[in-house]
Design an enzyme around this catalytic site. Structure first.
Site, short mmCIF file in Angstrom:
data_model
loop_
_atom_site.label_atom_id
_atom_site.label_comp_id
_atom_site.label_asym_id
_atom_site.label_seq_id
_atom_site.Cartn_x
_atom_site.Cartn_y
_atom_site.Cartn_z
CG ASP A 22 -13.12 4.01 2.07
OD1 ASP A 22 -12.14 3.71 1.36
OD2 ASP A 22 -14.22 3.45 1.98
CG ASN A 70 -5.23 -1.60 3.70
OD1 ASN A 70 -5.32 -0.70 4.52
ND2 ASN A 70 -6.25 -1.93 2.92
C1 FPP Z 1 -8.36 3.98 2.10
O1 FPP Z 1 -8.75 4.50 0.84
C2 FPP Z 1 -7.06 4.53 2.51
C3 FPP Z 1 -5.96 3.80 2.83
C4 FPP Z 1 -5.94 2.31 2.80
C5 FPP Z 1 -4.66 4.45 3.16
C6 FPP Z 1 -4.72 5.64 4.08
C7 FPP Z 1 -3.37 6.20 4.24
C8 FPP Z 1 -3.02 7.53 4.21
C9 FPP Z 1 -4.01 8.62 4.11
C10 FPP Z 1 -1.58 7.91 4.21
C11 FPP Z 1 -0.81 8.09 5.45
C12 FPP Z 1 -1.50 8.36 6.72
C13 FPP Z 1 -1.06 9.24 7.67
C14 FPP Z 1 -1.69 9.19 9.02
C15 FPP Z 1 -0.01 10.26 7.46
P1 FPP Z 1 -8.79 3.53 -0.42
O2 FPP Z 1 -7.46 3.48 -1.05
O3 FPP Z 1 -9.32 2.19 0.01
O4 FPP Z 1 -9.83 4.27 -1.34
P2 FPP Z 1 -10.79 3.59 -2.40
O5 FPP Z 1 -11.80 2.78 -1.62
O6 FPP Z 1 -11.42 4.77 -3.08
O7 FPP Z 1 -9.97 2.75 -3.32
#
Ligand code: FPP
Length: 247
Positions: A22, A70
C-alpha cells in the site's frame, strides 16, 4: 516468544510473509508524480524485497498486487498495473529457473487479459519443474479473500453434485485444499505499509493466526531495514495459537 535461532545463530525468519503493497499512490503524489509512477516504484520494491526474503531464508512471500475492488480505478491506472505485471512475468520467464524462484498466482484469472494469463500459465509450468524447497512468491491478482472463499465453496459443491465428494467430508483441511493457497502454509506475518490499519479483504481464511505489522512507510520506500524491523517485531510476539504460554 516466537524467537527461534537458526544454525548460524541468526533469528530464523518467518516461513511465510504476506504484504499489502500500500501507499504507491500517496508516495507519487508527495513527489508531484502520477500515481502510475508510484506503482512502477512499488514493482521495484517488490523485486528488492522478494530477493531479500529469499536471501534470508523466508520460504513464501505473498503480495497483494490487484484486488477484486481495484477494477474501479481509472482505466489508465489499471492498464499501468497490468503492464507492470506483464513486464515482471516476461523477466520471470527468463530468470526464475536460474534464480530458483517459484511463482504462483492467487485470484480469479478469468477476467485477466489473455496475454497475461498465458504468461502466468508459462510461469506456472516453470514452477512445476522447480523444487518445492525453492523460494516461492505468490502474487494476488484479481484477488479478494471473500471471493476466494466463495469460489472454493462453489468448487466443493460442484464436486459433491458430481458425486466426487460428500458434504460430511468437509473440514478445515479439506476446505483449504479448494482455496487458491492450497499447499501453501498460512502466513506467519502480514505487513501493511502506509499507515492503514485494516486487512482490505486480504487472505481472510489464511490470516487466522497471523501476526500483523503496520508501518507508516509507503511501499515504494519499504526496504531491507524495514523488513528487519518487521521480523524483529514478529519475534517479540508471543504466538500461542489459542493455547496457553508454556512455563
Ligand atoms: C496499492 O497502493 C497498490 C496497488 C493497488 C497496486 C500494486 C501493484 C504493483 C506494485 C505493481 C505490480 C506488482 C508486481 C508484483 C510486479 P495504492 O495505489 O492504493 O496507494 P494509495 O493508497 O497511496 O493510493
Amino acid at each position: 516468544m516466537a524467537e527461534k535461532r537458526n544454525e548460524t545463530g541468526r533469528l530464523a525468519p518467518p516461513r511465510h510473509i504476506a504484504v499489502i503493497m500500500d501507499g504507491n499512490g500517496r508516495w507519487a503524489q508527495k513527489r508531484g508524480l502520477p500515481r502510475t509512477a508510484g506503482h512502477k516504484a512499488g514493482a521495484e520494491t517488490f523485486r528488492k524485497i522478494a530477493t531479500y526474503c529469499k536471501n534470508i531464508g523466508v520460504k513464501y512471500l505473498t503480495v497483494y498486487a490487484f484486488s477484486t475492488e481495484n477494477w474501479s480505478r481509472s482505466e489508465a491506472e489499471v492498464s499501468a498495473i497490468m503492464a507492470l505485471l506483464k513486464k515482471y512475468l516476461l523477466e520471470a520467464v527468463d530468470t526464475m529457473e536460474r534464480d530458483h524462484i517459484r511463482l504462483h498466482f492467487f485470484g480469479d484469472m478469468t477476467p485477466i487479459a489473455p496475454e497475461l494469463r498465458a504468461l502466468a500459465r508459462e510461469t506456472d509450468e516453470i514452477t512445476e519443474h522447480l523444487s518445492r524447497d525453492d523460494f516461492q512468491a505468490n502474487v494476488c491478482l484479481n484477488y479478494g479473500g471473500r471471493d476466494e472463499i466463495v469460489r472454493a465453496a462453489r468448487r466443493f459443491a460442484a464436486d459433491c453434485a458430481a458425486g466426487r465428494r460428500k458434504p460430511e467430508e468437509l473440514d478445515e483441511a479439506a476446505f483449504s485444499d479448494y482455496l487458491d493457497s492450497r499447499g501453501v502454509p498460512d502466513p506467519d506475518l502480514i505487513i501493511r505499509p502506509s499507515g492503514e490499519l485494516r486487512l482490505s479483504n486480504f487472505l481472510l481464511w489464511q490470516c487466522a493466526y497471523a501476526e500483523f505489522y503496520y508501518t507508516d512507510t509507503h511501499w515504494p520506500d519499504f526496504d531491507e531495514a524495514e523488513m528487519d524491523r518487521a521480523i524483529a517485531a514478529y519475534h517479540a510476539r508471543d504466538r500461542r495459537f489459542g493455547g496457553v504460554k508454556q512455563p
